[in-house]
Scaffold this motif. Structure first.
Motif, PDB file in Angstrom:
ATOM      1  N   UNK A 153      13.128  22.047   3.321  1.00  0.00           N
ATOM      2  CA  UNK A 153      13.858  22.937   2.421  1.00  0.00           C
ATOM      3  C   UNK A 153      15.138  22.354   1.833  1.00  0.00           C
ATOM      4  N   UNK A 154      15.574  21.177   2.330  1.00  0.00           N
ATOM      5  CA  UNK A 154      16.878  20.676   1.890  1.00  0.00           C
ATOM      6  C   UNK A 154      16.982  19.161   2.062  1.00  0.00           C
ATOM      7  N   UNK A 155      18.113  18.628   1.656  1.00  0.00           N
ATOM      8  CA  UNK A 155      18.355  17.190   1.762  1.00  0.00           C
ATOM      9  C   UNK A 155      18.347  16.721   3.216  1.00  0.00           C
ATOM     10  N   UNK A 156      18.796  17.555   4.133  1.00  0.00           N
ATOM     11  CA  UNK A 156      18.769  17.183   5.551  1.00  0.00           C
ATOM     12  C   UNK A 156      17.328  17.005   6.030  1.00  0.00           C
ATOM     13  N   UNK A 157      16.439  17.871   5.572  1.00  0.00           N
ATOM     14  CA  UNK A 157      15.016  17.749   5.900  1.00  0.00           C
ATOM     15  C   UNK A 157      14.466  16.412   5.397  1.00  0.00           C
ATOM     16  N   UNK A 158      14.795  16.097   4.166  1.00  0.00           N
ATOM     17  CA  UNK A 158      14.348  14.840   3.563  1.00  0.00           C
ATOM     18  C   UNK A 158      14.858  13.664   4.390  1.00  0.00           C
ATOM     19  N   UNK A 159      16.124  13.706   4.783  1.00  0.00           N
ATOM     20  CA  UNK A 159      16.728  12.630   5.559  1.00  0.00           C
ATOM     21  C   UNK A 159      16.031  12.477   6.912  1.00  0.00           C
ATOM     22  N   UNK A 203       0.845  -1.184   0.000  1.00  0.00           N
ATOM     23  CA  UNK A 203       0.000   0.000   0.000  1.00  0.00           C
ATOM     24  C   UNK A 203       0.885   1.239   0.000  1.00  0.00           C
ATOM     25  N   UNK A 204       0.341   2.318  -0.506  1.00  0.00           N
ATOM     26  CA  UNK A 204       1.064   3.589  -0.478  1.00  0.00           C
ATOM     27  C   UNK A 204       0.149   4.673   0.075  1.00  0.00           C
ATOM     28  N   UNK A 205       0.763   5.608   0.756  1.00  0.00           N
ATOM     29  CA  UNK A 205       0.064   6.766   1.306  1.00  0.00           C
ATOM     30  C   UNK A 205       0.918   7.982   0.969  1.00  0.00           C
ATOM     31  N   UNK A 206       0.312   9.010   0.395  1.00  0.00           N
ATOM     32  CA  UNK A 206       1.045  10.226   0.076  1.00  0.00           C
ATOM     33  C   UNK A 206       0.606  11.348   1.004  1.00  0.00           C
ATOM     34  N   UNK A 207       1.595  11.973   1.638  1.00  0.00           N
ATOM     35  CA  UNK A 207       1.371  13.074   2.568  1.00  0.00           C
ATOM     36  C   UNK A 207       1.941  14.348   1.974  1.00  0.00           C
ATOM     37  N   UNK A 208       1.334  15.472   2.284  1.00  0.00           N
ATOM     38  CA  UNK A 208       1.896  16.772   1.937  1.00  0.00           C
ATOM     39  C   UNK A 208       2.523  17.331   3.205  1.00  0.00           C
ATOM     40  N   UNK A 209       3.810  17.670   3.118  1.00  0.00           N
ATOM     41  CA  UNK A 209       4.560  18.101   4.297  1.00  0.00           C
ATOM     42  C   UNK A 209       5.093  19.508   4.078  1.00  0.00           C
ATOM     43  N   UNK A 210       4.828  20.393   5.037  1.00  0.00           N
ATOM     44  CA  UNK A 210       5.277  21.786   4.987  1.00  0.00           C
ATOM     45  C   UNK A 210       6.603  21.943   5.719  1.00  0.00           C
ATOM     46  N   UNK A 268       9.541   7.851  -0.231  1.00  0.00           N
ATOM     47  CA  UNK A 268      10.011   8.634  -1.376  1.00  0.00           C
ATOM     48  C   UNK A 268       9.550  10.072  -1.179  1.00  0.00           C
ATOM     49  N   UNK A 269      10.493  11.026  -1.283  1.00  0.00           N
ATOM     50  CA  UNK A 269      10.169  12.428  -1.051  1.00  0.00           C
ATOM     51  C   UNK A 269      10.419  13.229  -2.318  1.00  0.00           C
ATOM     52  N   UNK A 270       9.413  14.008  -2.710  1.00  0.00           N
ATOM     53  CA  UNK A 270       9.581  14.975  -3.798  1.00  0.00           C
ATOM     54  C   UNK A 270       9.615  16.341  -3.131  1.00  0.00           C
ATOM     55  N   UNK A 271      10.833  16.838  -2.942  1.00  0.00           N
ATOM     56  CA  UNK A 271      11.054  18.094  -2.225  1.00  0.00           C
ATOM     57  C   UNK A 271      10.577  19.281  -3.056  1.00  0.00           C
ATOM     58  N   UNK A 272       9.756  20.121  -2.438  1.00  0.00           N
ATOM     59  CA  UNK A 272       9.278  21.352  -3.061  1.00  0.00           C
ATOM     60  C   UNK A 272       9.626  22.489  -2.103  1.00  0.00           C
ATOM     61  N   UNK A 280       7.032  25.255  -0.692  1.00  0.00           N
ATOM     62  CA  UNK A 280       5.690  24.705  -0.862  1.00  0.00           C
ATOM     63  C   UNK A 280       5.544  23.421  -0.073  1.00  0.00           C
ATOM     64  N   UNK A 281       4.558  22.633  -0.427  1.00  0.00           N
ATOM     65  CA  UNK A 281       4.316  21.359   0.241  1.00  0.00           C
ATOM     66  C   UNK A 281       5.028  20.245  -0.508  1.00  0.00           C
ATOM     67  N   UNK A 282       5.922  19.557   0.200  1.00  0.00           N
ATOM     68  CA  UNK A 282       6.638  18.430  -0.388  1.00  0.00           C
ATOM     69  C   UNK A 282       5.758  17.190  -0.332  1.00  0.00           C
TER      70      UNK A 282
END
Length: 72
Positions: A12-18, A2-9, A34-38, A41-43
């Motif tokens: 701002x950077x690779x450290x945030x993603x990590x 299963x997959x769930x997609x969240x919008x996260x505010x 999997x993170x699509x950094x924006x 905006x909302x990633x």
């Protein structure tokens, strides 16, 4: 699977993603993140698991990393 997609505010950077990825992968059943950094905006954060993971647990993990899940 299963997959769930969240919008996260606030990410701002690779450290945030990590940080978010690390917190989410500690949840039982999560097999991938999997993170699509924006920046500015909302990633989009997509969580893959063998079975559905409680949405409140996902939100709590993101909050533990210092970010906020916003309504889609």
């Amino acid at each position: 699977m299963t997959t769930e997609t969240l919008l996260v505010e606030g990410m701002t950077c690779a450290h945030c993603v990590m940080s978010v990825t690390e917190e989410l992968t500690e949840l039982d059943g999560v097999s991938g993140v999997d993170v699509r950094l924006v920046v500015g905006g909302s990633s989009e954060v997509t969580v893959t698991s063998a079975a559905p993971v409680d949405t409140d647990a996902l939100r709590a993990a993101v909050a533990e990393a210092g970010y906020e899940v916003v309504p889609s």
